[in-house]
Design a protein around this motif. Structure first.
Motif, mmCIF file in Angstrom:
data_model
loop_
_atom_site.group_PDB
_atom_site.id
_atom_site.type_symbol
_atom_site.label_atom_id
_atom_site.label_comp_id
_atom_site.label_asym_id
_atom_site.label_seq_id
_atom_site.Cartn_x
_atom_site.Cartn_y
_atom_site.Cartn_z
ATOM 1 N N ASN A 32 39.688 33.144 47.658
ATOM 2 C CA ASN A 32 38.289 32.766 47.410
ATOM 3 C C ASN A 32 37.429 32.905 48.572
ATOM 4 O OD1 ASN A 32 39.018 32.520 44.478
ATOM 5 N ND2 ASN A 32 38.981 30.336 44.481
ATOM 6 N N GLN A 33 37.915 32.518 49.627
ATOM 7 C CA GLN A 33 36.950 32.621 50.765
ATOM 8 C C GLN A 33 36.635 34.074 51.061
ATOM 9 O OE1 GLN A 33 39.118 30.280 53.577
ATOM 10 N NE2 GLN A 33 37.869 28.472 53.046
ATOM 11 N N VAL A 34 37.720 34.865 50.892
ATOM 12 C CA VAL A 34 37.576 36.273 51.270
ATOM 13 C C VAL A 34 36.507 37.036 50.268
ATOM 14 C CG1 VAL A 34 38.674 38.464 51.627
ATOM 15 C CG2 VAL A 34 39.823 36.585 52.369
ATOM 16 N N THR A 35 36.760 36.701 48.993
ATOM 17 C CA THR A 35 35.998 36.904 48.012
ATOM 18 C C THR A 35 34.523 36.792 48.296
ATOM 19 O OG1 THR A 35 37.751 36.785 46.121
ATOM 20 C CG2 THR A 35 35.298 36.997 45.330
ATOM 21 N N LEU A 36 34.114 35.491 48.532
ATOM 22 C CA LEU A 36 32.806 34.960 49.050
ATOM 23 C C LEU A 36 32.442 35.985 50.126
ATOM 24 C CD1 LEU A 36 30.546 33.247 48.730
ATOM 25 C CD2 LEU A 36 31.606 31.562 49.923
ATOM 26 N N LEU A 37 33.147 36.206 51.123
ATOM 27 C CA LEU A 37 32.761 36.911 52.290
ATOM 28 C C LEU A 37 32.355 38.269 51.899
ATOM 29 C CD1 LEU A 37 32.300 37.034 55.479
ATOM 30 C CD2 LEU A 37 34.659 37.698 55.646
ATOM 31 N N GLY A 64 36.730 49.387 31.434
ATOM 32 C CA GLY A 64 38.222 49.522 32.119
ATOM 33 C C GLY A 64 38.814 48.183 32.401
ATOM 34 N N LEU A 65 38.041 47.170 32.302
ATOM 35 C CA LEU A 65 38.676 45.697 32.500
ATOM 36 C C LEU A 65 39.182 45.074 31.093
ATOM 37 C CD1 LEU A 65 38.894 43.217 34.348
ATOM 38 C CD2 LEU A 65 36.809 42.540 33.812
ATOM 39 N N LEU A 66 38.118 45.418 30.306
ATOM 40 C CA LEU A 66 38.734 44.967 28.742
ATOM 41 C C LEU A 66 39.877 45.794 28.275
ATOM 42 C CD1 LEU A 66 35.263 44.646 27.161
ATOM 43 C CD2 LEU A 66 36.765 42.865 27.705
ATOM 44 N N THR A 67 39.983 46.947 28.627
ATOM 45 C CA THR A 67 41.005 47.828 28.185
ATOM 46 C C THR A 67 42.419 47.534 28.962
ATOM 47 O OG1 THR A 67 39.733 49.938 27.859
ATOM 48 C CG2 THR A 67 41.992 50.311 28.150
ATOM 49 N N GLU A 68 42.260 47.045 30.305
ATOM 50 C CA GLU A 68 43.470 46.614 30.915
ATOM 51 C C GLU A 68 43.794 45.252 30.733
ATOM 52 O OE1 GLU A 68 44.465 45.110 35.574
ATOM 53 O OE2 GLU A 68 42.373 45.753 35.060
ATOM 54 N N ASP A 96 36.526 37.068 41.337
ATOM 55 C CA ASP A 96 36.523 38.559 41.648
ATOM 56 C C ASP A 96 35.646 39.406 40.915
ATOM 57 O OD1 ASP A 96 37.322 40.553 43.482
ATOM 58 O OD2 ASP A 96 38.867 41.181 42.206
ATOM 59 N N HIS A 97 35.914 39.201 39.449
ATOM 60 C CA HIS A 97 35.296 40.280 38.543
ATOM 61 C C HIS A 97 33.733 39.792 38.480
ATOM 62 C CE1 HIS A 97 38.875 42.029 37.642
ATOM 63 N NE2 HIS A 97 39.390 41.231 36.805
ATOM 64 N N VAL A 98 33.315 38.576 38.709
ATOM 65 C CA VAL A 98 31.946 38.179 38.609
ATOM 66 C C VAL A 98 31.250 38.892 39.751
ATOM 67 C CG1 VAL A 98 30.410 36.223 38.927
ATOM 68 C CG2 VAL A 98 32.346 36.101 37.268
ATOM 69 N N VAL A 99 31.785 38.886 40.977
ATOM 70 C CA VAL A 99 31.245 39.297 42.259
ATOM 71 C C VAL A 99 31.207 40.723 41.984
ATOM 72 C CG1 VAL A 99 31.605 39.869 44.661
ATOM 73 C CG2 VAL A 99 31.902 37.314 43.914
ATOM 74 N N ASP A 100 32.154 41.551 41.523
ATOM 75 C CA ASP A 100 32.205 42.885 41.211
ATOM 76 C C ASP A 100 31.079 43.484 40.430
ATOM 77 O OD1 ASP A 100 34.421 43.386 42.795
ATOM 78 O OD2 ASP A 100 35.735 43.317 41.321
ATOM 79 N N SER A 101 30.838 42.599 39.241
ATOM 80 C CA SER A 101 29.794 42.970 38.222
ATOM 81 C C SER A 101 28.393 42.871 38.908
ATOM 82 C CB SER A 101 29.676 42.036 37.138
ATOM 83 O OG SER A 101 29.894 40.774 37.448
ATOM 84 N N GLY A 138 40.531 32.621 40.585
ATOM 85 C CA GLY A 138 40.139 33.528 41.659
ATOM 86 C C GLY A 138 40.096 34.980 41.010
ATOM 87 N N GLU A 139 40.726 35.434 40.166
ATOM 88 C CA GLU A 139 40.449 36.554 39.305
ATOM 89 C C GLU A 139 39.150 36.694 38.808
ATOM 90 O OE1 GLU A 139 42.715 39.615 36.291
ATOM 91 O OE2 GLU A 139 43.744 37.742 36.711
ATOM 92 N N TRP A 140 38.817 35.611 38.144
ATOM 93 C CA TRP A 140 37.435 35.517 37.335
ATOM 94 C C TRP A 140 36.439 35.608 38.407
ATOM 95 C CZ3 TRP A 140 33.581 31.704 38.467
ATOM 96 C CH2 TRP A 140 32.638 31.629 37.729
#
Length: 236
Positions: A48-53, A157-161, A110-115, A106-108
């Motif tokens: 999570n720290q890496v995601t934030l970074l 793509g996320l929903l399909t996965e 990551d996806h929030v940051v990506d969006s 953590g996965e959540w």
């Protein structure tokens, strides 16, 4: 396992499947993320720290984009931060697999940051063009359209996965990556978009390349949506 070299070796044998991944992500971003994940492991960072970074680094790049007129030096700085942020985006998942600390939260995150990153980078292009470039007002539709297309590809793509996760686990584990598909997906790879900002020192070249990427992404979106829909229609 407590050293950088040991972590790097462990990560080399614990990579995600290569199927359905562009050449850039396979040969540039994932290897870079692997090195960053090993470094983060030695620093005792959490995923999570890496995601934030990753989010902070990307934010710095977008901040540089919107706060000054384009120059070759500024273009290098923007490109560096965007590419580093993307590599860190790969590193958080690799670190989670290495440490066994992956989680739904953590996965959540990551996806929030990506969006947020997808929305912000195209908004940044729009703001930069409005503030510093002499473009026809109709061109502002390009970053707006690109933003829409990128979000649809990401969410679709996320929903399909998610809807086909059990089936995908079986197929991707044994599937051989297609070189043609990996090349065709290059325009839709965030890394290629990040790399294109190196042309910002020559604004006309950047506007052309960005517009061409938008057209390519729109075509890819149409093909992917049709493919994903056909995939989902056979799932009961």
């Amino acid at each position: 396992m407590n050293s950088f070299a040991q972590a790097l070796q462990e990560l080399s044998s614990a990579q995600k499947p290569r199927r359905g991944v562009s050449l850039y992500s396979r040969f540039v971003n994932r290897p870079a993320g692997r090195v960053l994940a090993a470094a983060a492991f030695t620093l005792r960072m959490t995923p999570n720290q890496v995601t934030l970074l990753s989010a902070l680094i990307t934010g710095v790049g977008i901040g540089v984009l919107v706060t000054g007129a384009p120059t070759p030096a500024r273009a290098i700085v923007i490109t560096f931060f965007l590419m580093l942020g993307f590599a860190l985006d790969s590193a958080d998942g690799q670190l989670a697999r290495l440490t066994g600390r992956g989680s739904a939260s953590g996965e959540w995150a990551d996806h929030v940051v990506d969006s947020a990153k997808i929305v912000a980078i195209h908004a940044g292009v729009l703001i930069m063009a409005f503030r510093f470039l002499a473009v026809d007002s109709h061109w502002y539709l390009v970053p707006l359209g690109f933003q829409l297309v990128a979000i649809v590809i990401f969410v679709g793509g996320l929903l399909t996965e998610l809807l086909t996760r059990s089936d995908n686990a079986r197929r991707t584990a044994s599937g051989v990556p297609s070189t043609i598909r990996s090349i065709a997906l290059l325009p839709a790879d965030y890394g290629i978009l990040a790399l294109s900002f190196i042309l910002l020192g020559w604004p006309e070249a950047f506007l052309v390349s960005y517009s061409l990427l938008f057209v390519a992404n729109a075509l890819i979106m149409g093909l992917l949506l049709a493919k994903w829909y056909r995939t989902l229609t056979i799932i009961r």
